[in-house]
Scaffold this motif. Structure first.
Motif, PDB file in Angstrom:
ATOM      1  N   CYS A   1       0.498  17.037   1.770  1.00 23.83           N
ATOM      2  CA  CYS A   1       0.621  17.762   0.507  1.00 23.83           C
ATOM      3  C   CYS A   1       0.865  19.232   0.842  1.00 23.83           C
ATOM      4  O   CYS A   1      -0.011  19.894   1.407  1.00 23.83           O
ATOM      5  CB  CYS A   1      -0.631  17.604  -0.324  1.00 23.83           C
ATOM      6  SG  CYS A   1      -0.698  18.668  -1.793  1.00 23.83           S
TER       7      CYS A   1
ATOM      8  N   TRP B   1      -7.808  14.314  -2.864  1.00 23.64           N
ATOM      9  CA  TRP B   1      -6.785  13.296  -3.098  1.00 23.64           C
ATOM     10  C   TRP B   1      -7.325  12.371  -4.192  1.00 23.64           C
ATOM     11  O   TRP B   1      -8.500  11.970  -4.162  1.00 23.64           O
ATOM     12  CB  TRP B   1      -6.513  12.481  -1.845  1.00 23.64           C
ATOM     13  CG  TRP B   1      -5.718  13.210  -0.805  1.00 23.64           C
ATOM     14  CD1 TRP B   1      -6.201  13.886   0.284  1.00 23.64           C
ATOM     15  CD2 TRP B   1      -4.295  13.346  -0.754  1.00 23.64           C
ATOM     16  NE1 TRP B   1      -5.175  14.431   1.001  1.00 23.64           N
ATOM     17  CE2 TRP B   1      -3.980  14.108   0.390  1.00 23.64           C
ATOM     18  CE3 TRP B   1      -3.243  12.888  -1.555  1.00 23.64           C
ATOM     19  CZ2 TRP B   1      -2.666  14.440   0.750  1.00 23.64           C
ATOM     20  CZ3 TRP B   1      -1.950  13.213  -1.193  1.00 23.64           C
ATOM     21  CH2 TRP B   1      -1.677  13.965  -0.060  1.00 23.64           C
TER      22      TRP B   1
ATOM     23  N   GLU C   1       3.564  16.221  -2.668  1.00 21.15           N
ATOM     24  CA  GLU C   1       3.127  15.177  -1.749  1.00 21.15           C
ATOM     25  C   GLU C   1       4.319  14.503  -1.078  1.00 21.15           C
ATOM     26  O   GLU C   1       5.411  14.441  -1.639  1.00 21.15           O
ATOM     27  CB  GLU C   1       2.306  14.105  -2.484  1.00 21.15           C
ATOM     28  CG  GLU C   1       1.079  14.609  -3.195  1.00 21.15           C
ATOM     29  CD  GLU C   1       1.348  15.027  -4.635  1.00 21.15           C
ATOM     30  OE1 GLU C   1       0.396  15.135  -5.418  1.00 21.15           O
ATOM     31  OE2 GLU C   1       2.550  15.241  -4.993  1.00 21.15           O
TER      32      GLU C   1
ATOM     33  N   CYS D   1      -2.315  14.836  -4.569  1.00 19.70           N
ATOM     34  CA  CYS D   1      -3.279  15.840  -4.140  1.00 19.70           C
ATOM     35  C   CYS D   1      -3.630  16.696  -5.349  1.00 19.70           C
ATOM     36  O   CYS D   1      -2.817  16.878  -6.265  1.00 19.70           O
ATOM     37  CB  CYS D   1      -2.765  16.686  -2.989  1.00 19.70           C
ATOM     38  SG  CYS D   1      -1.314  17.676  -3.334  1.00 19.70           S
TER      39      CYS D   1
END
Length: 120
Positions: free
Chosen positions: A22, A36, A6, A96
């Motif tokens: 990400c 997320w 990320e 993520c």
């Protein structure tokens, strides 16, 4: 193996915006729904948003609905989270995660995260 990295976090004032990215590798990105999730100080992981493989279906937690947008670029193996109208309660480490809303826990793969701090 699955790698998720990320970026894009930072310090922003209430009402401001940030875009998180990400970068995914080690798996066929376009074959998987993605999410997320976030972890606020002293709290557990909270699912924030998910997107299906093609990007046409998105879902959001009630706490961010109408303010956040999730998207993906399968050609670039990249997932995004556009965050607008940020609030202090959005302060958290954002990760993520592999899998959709009901899958990410079972898959158990998420990145190290990027810190988002909303403060004046």
């Amino acid at each position: 193996q699955v790698q998720l990295v990320e970026s894009g976090g930072g310090l922003v004032q209430p009402g401001g915006s940030l875009r998180l990215s990400c970068a995914a590798s080690g798996f066929i990105f376009s074959n998987y729904a993605m999410s997320w999730v976030r972890q606020a100080p002293g709290k557990g992981l909270e699912w924030v948003s998910a997107i299906n493989t093609g990007g046409g279906t998105t879902t959001f937690a009630d706490s961010v609905k109408g303010r956040f947008t999730i998207s993906r670029d399968n050609a670039k193996n990249t997932l995004y989270l556009q965050m607008n109208f940020l609030k202090p309660e959005d302060t958290a480490v954002y990760h993520c995660a592999l899998g959709g809303r009901w899958q990410w826990v079972a898959f158990g793969s998420r990145g190290q995260g990027t810190q988002v701090t909303v403060s004046s």
